[in-house]
Write a protein that holds these residues in place. Structure first.
Motif, PDB file in Angstrom:
ATOM      1  N   LEU A  49      16.357  10.989 -10.710  1.00 33.00           N
ATOM      2  CA  LEU A  49      15.006  11.312 -10.252  1.00 33.00           C
ATOM      3  C   LEU A  49      14.913  11.170  -8.743  1.00 33.00           C
ATOM      4  O   LEU A  49      15.471  10.222  -8.165  1.00 33.00           O
ATOM      5  CB  LEU A  49      13.982  10.374 -10.906  1.00 33.00           C
ATOM      6  N   PHE A  50      14.205  12.091  -8.110  1.00 31.16           N
ATOM      7  CA  PHE A  50      13.895  11.986  -6.688  1.00 31.16           C
ATOM      8  C   PHE A  50      12.456  11.490  -6.608  1.00 31.16           C
ATOM      9  O   PHE A  50      11.546  12.108  -7.161  1.00 31.16           O
ATOM     10  CB  PHE A  50      14.035  13.342  -5.997  1.00 31.16           C
ATOM     11  N   VAL A  51      12.258  10.353  -5.908  1.00 22.92           N
ATOM     12  CA  VAL A  51      10.944   9.699  -5.930  1.00 22.92           C
ATOM     13  C   VAL A  51      10.420   9.476  -4.512  1.00 22.92           C
ATOM     14  O   VAL A  51      11.188   9.226  -3.576  1.00 22.92           O
ATOM     15  CB  VAL A  51      11.004   8.348  -6.677  1.00 22.92           C
ATOM     16  N   LEU A  52       9.102   9.577  -4.382  1.00 16.37           N
ATOM     17  CA  LEU A  52       8.429   9.330  -3.107  1.00 16.37           C
ATOM     18  C   LEU A  52       7.178   8.495  -3.346  1.00 16.37           C
ATOM     19  O   LEU A  52       6.582   8.551  -4.431  1.00 16.37           O
ATOM     20  CB  LEU A  52       8.023  10.648  -2.429  1.00 16.37           C
ATOM     21  N   GLY A  53       6.762   7.752  -2.317  1.00 14.95           N
ATOM     22  CA  GLY A  53       5.488   7.061  -2.377  1.00 14.95           C
ATOM     23  C   GLY A  53       4.365   7.990  -1.973  1.00 14.95           C
ATOM     24  O   GLY A  53       4.587   8.995  -1.287  1.00 14.95           O
ATOM     25  N   ASP A  54       3.157   7.681  -2.353  1.00 13.86           N
ATOM     26  CA  ASP A  54       2.015   8.520  -1.981  1.00 13.86           C
ATOM     27  C   ASP A  54       1.607   8.308  -0.520  1.00 13.86           C
ATOM     28  O   ASP A  54       1.017   9.198   0.090  1.00 13.86           O
ATOM     29  CB  ASP A  54       0.821   8.229  -2.892  1.00 13.86           C
ATOM     30  N   TYR A  55       1.904   7.131   0.017  1.00 14.81           N
ATOM     31  CA  TYR A  55       1.652   6.865   1.439  1.00 14.81           C
ATOM     32  C   TYR A  55       2.974   7.110   2.147  1.00 14.81           C
ATOM     33  O   TYR A  55       3.752   6.208   2.392  1.00 14.81           O
ATOM     34  CB  TYR A  55       1.171   5.427   1.623  1.00 14.81           C
ATOM     35  N   ASP A  85       0.814  -1.216   0.000  1.00 14.61           N
ATOM     36  CA  ASP A  85       0.000   0.000   0.000  1.00 14.61           C
ATOM     37  C   ASP A  85       0.848   1.267   0.000  1.00 14.61           C
ATOM     38  O   ASP A  85       0.343   2.347   0.338  1.00 14.61           O
ATOM     39  CB  ASP A  85      -0.913   0.008   1.234  1.00 14.61           C
ATOM     40  N   HIS A  86       2.118   1.192  -0.388  1.00 11.24           N
ATOM     41  CA  HIS A  86       2.974   2.380  -0.291  1.00 11.24           C
ATOM     42  C   HIS A  86       2.578   3.484  -1.280  1.00 11.24           C
ATOM     43  O   HIS A  86       3.026   4.616  -1.151  1.00 11.24           O
ATOM     44  CB  HIS A  86       4.449   2.001  -0.474  1.00 11.24           C
ATOM     45  N   MET A  87       1.714   3.147  -2.258  1.00  9.45           N
ATOM     46  CA  MET A  87       1.226   4.175  -3.184  1.00  9.45           C
ATOM     47  C   MET A  87      -0.250   4.489  -2.955  1.00  9.45           C
ATOM     48  O   MET A  87      -0.892   5.127  -3.795  1.00  9.45           O
ATOM     49  CB  MET A  87       1.446   3.732  -4.626  1.00  9.45           C
ATOM     50  N   ALA A  88      -0.799   4.054  -1.810  1.00 10.29           N
ATOM     51  CA  ALA A  88      -2.193   4.378  -1.492  1.00 10.29           C
ATOM     52  C   ALA A  88      -2.304   5.876  -1.214  1.00 10.29           C
ATOM     53  O   ALA A  88      -1.351   6.487  -0.720  1.00 10.29           O
ATOM     54  CB  ALA A  88      -2.651   3.570  -0.277  1.00 10.29           C
ATOM     55  N   PRO A  89      -3.444   6.474  -1.517  1.00 11.44           N
ATOM     56  CA  PRO A  89      -4.679   5.864  -2.034  1.00 11.44           C
ATOM     57  C   PRO A  89      -4.726   5.746  -3.544  1.00 11.44           C
ATOM     58  O   PRO A  89      -5.697   5.230  -4.092  1.00 11.44           O
ATOM     59  CB  PRO A  89      -5.749   6.840  -1.549  1.00 11.44           C
ATOM     60  N   THR A  90      -3.691   6.214  -4.259  1.00 12.90           N
ATOM     61  CA  THR A  90      -3.711   6.164  -5.721  1.00 12.90           C
ATOM     62  C   THR A  90      -3.766   4.729  -6.219  1.00 12.90           C
ATOM     63  O   THR A  90      -4.552   4.400  -7.108  1.00 12.90           O
ATOM     64  CB  THR A  90      -2.467   6.867  -6.292  1.00 12.90           C
ATOM     65  N   HIS A  91      -2.913   3.883  -5.656  1.00 15.98           N
ATOM     66  CA  HIS A  91      -2.881   2.465  -6.017  1.00 15.98           C
ATOM     67  C   HIS A  91      -2.753   1.666  -4.726  1.00 15.98           C
ATOM     68  O   HIS A  91      -1.850   1.927  -3.924  1.00 15.98           O
ATOM     69  CB  HIS A  91      -1.709   2.154  -6.944  1.00 15.98           C
ATOM     70  N   ARG A  92      -3.615   0.679  -4.570  1.00 16.50           N
ATOM     71  CA  ARG A  92      -3.616  -0.119  -3.340  1.00 16.50           C
ATOM     72  C   ARG A  92      -3.152  -1.546  -3.611  1.00 16.50           C
ATOM     73  O   ARG A  92      -3.121  -2.004  -4.758  1.00 16.50           O
ATOM     74  CB  ARG A  92      -5.012  -0.119  -2.708  1.00 16.50           C
TER      75      ARG A  92
END
Length: 221
Positions: A142-148, A46-53
């Motif tokens: 690239l600098f990247v982050l998860g949505d959660y 769920d590290h990209m929730a709520p966009t992708h679960r």
């Protein structure tokens, strides 16, 4: 069923062969289209929730990373982070030359401008209070982050290695917002090819039955 030359099932056999050849060609083209242009995977966490679960089907268009922009969600392969070489998914926050910082005003900023991030879970762009950073993204990275943010092992946890960035060349695909619906056209081509091939096989079987029955009928006296 005889043709003009009196040979039973000949026209059926020709039609069957034509359908099978065309069907197989269409099927192969559809599958090749899917494999060449898209990557599909299942969301493992769920590290990209709520966009992708967790469990969501993810569809990405293949790209070499040269066209990636801030805000894109990408699939990339970073063996330093994940030695197994599996694909992971994060959102691009900064590209080459950008300055990314956190957390003045409890926000993430790029080039001094606070980001509006409606996609983060619970309106929490920070996630981990002690993960402050102020980095300049090297060119080609690239600098990247998860949505959660409270549940994502992303650039914040690798700041000692090139400011936590990943090479743009590690990107394998850009995740599509419309997900599985993007596969409708190539999948439709593949299905059409399978149906044409099946129809050809049925016609071929019918032709064989016609010829077999014709051989069993005694000639007229």
């Amino acid at each position: 069923m005889r043709d003009a030359e009196g040979r039973p099932g000949r026209k059926l056999a020709i039609a069957a062969l034509a359908l099978i050849v065309a069907g197989l060609g269409t099927l192969v083209a559809g599958v090749a289209w899917l494999r060449a242009d898209y990557i599909t995977t299942t969301m493992p966490s769920d590290h990209m929730a709520p966009t992708h679960r967790r469990g969501d089907l993810i569809v990405a268009e293949r790209t070499d990373g040269s066209g990636v922009r801030a805000g894109d969600v990408v699939l990339f392969e970073e063996k330093r982070w994940f030695p197994g070489g599996q694909l992971t998914m994060q959102r691009v926050i900064g590209t080459g030359g950008d300055r990314v910082s956190c957390c003045e005003g409890d926000t993430v900023s790029v080039n001094g401008e606070p980001l509006a991030e409606p996609y983060v879970l619970g309106d929490d762009p920070v996630g981990v209070a002690d993960r402050t950073y102020d980095v300049k993204v090297p060119e080609g990275r690239l600098f990247v982050l998860g949505d959660y943010r409270a549940n994502s092992a992303d650039s914040r946890f690798h700041l000692s290695e090139r400011s936590g960035t990943v090479a743009a060349s590690t990107v394998r695909g850009r995740v599509l917002d419309d997900g599985p619906s993007a596969l409708l056209w190539p999948a439709g081509v593949a299905v059409l090819g399978a149906l044409m091939t099946s129809a050809g096989l049925v016609l071929g079987m019918t032709s064989w039955i016609v010829r077999r029955r014709a051989r069993m009928v005694p000639p007229p006296r």
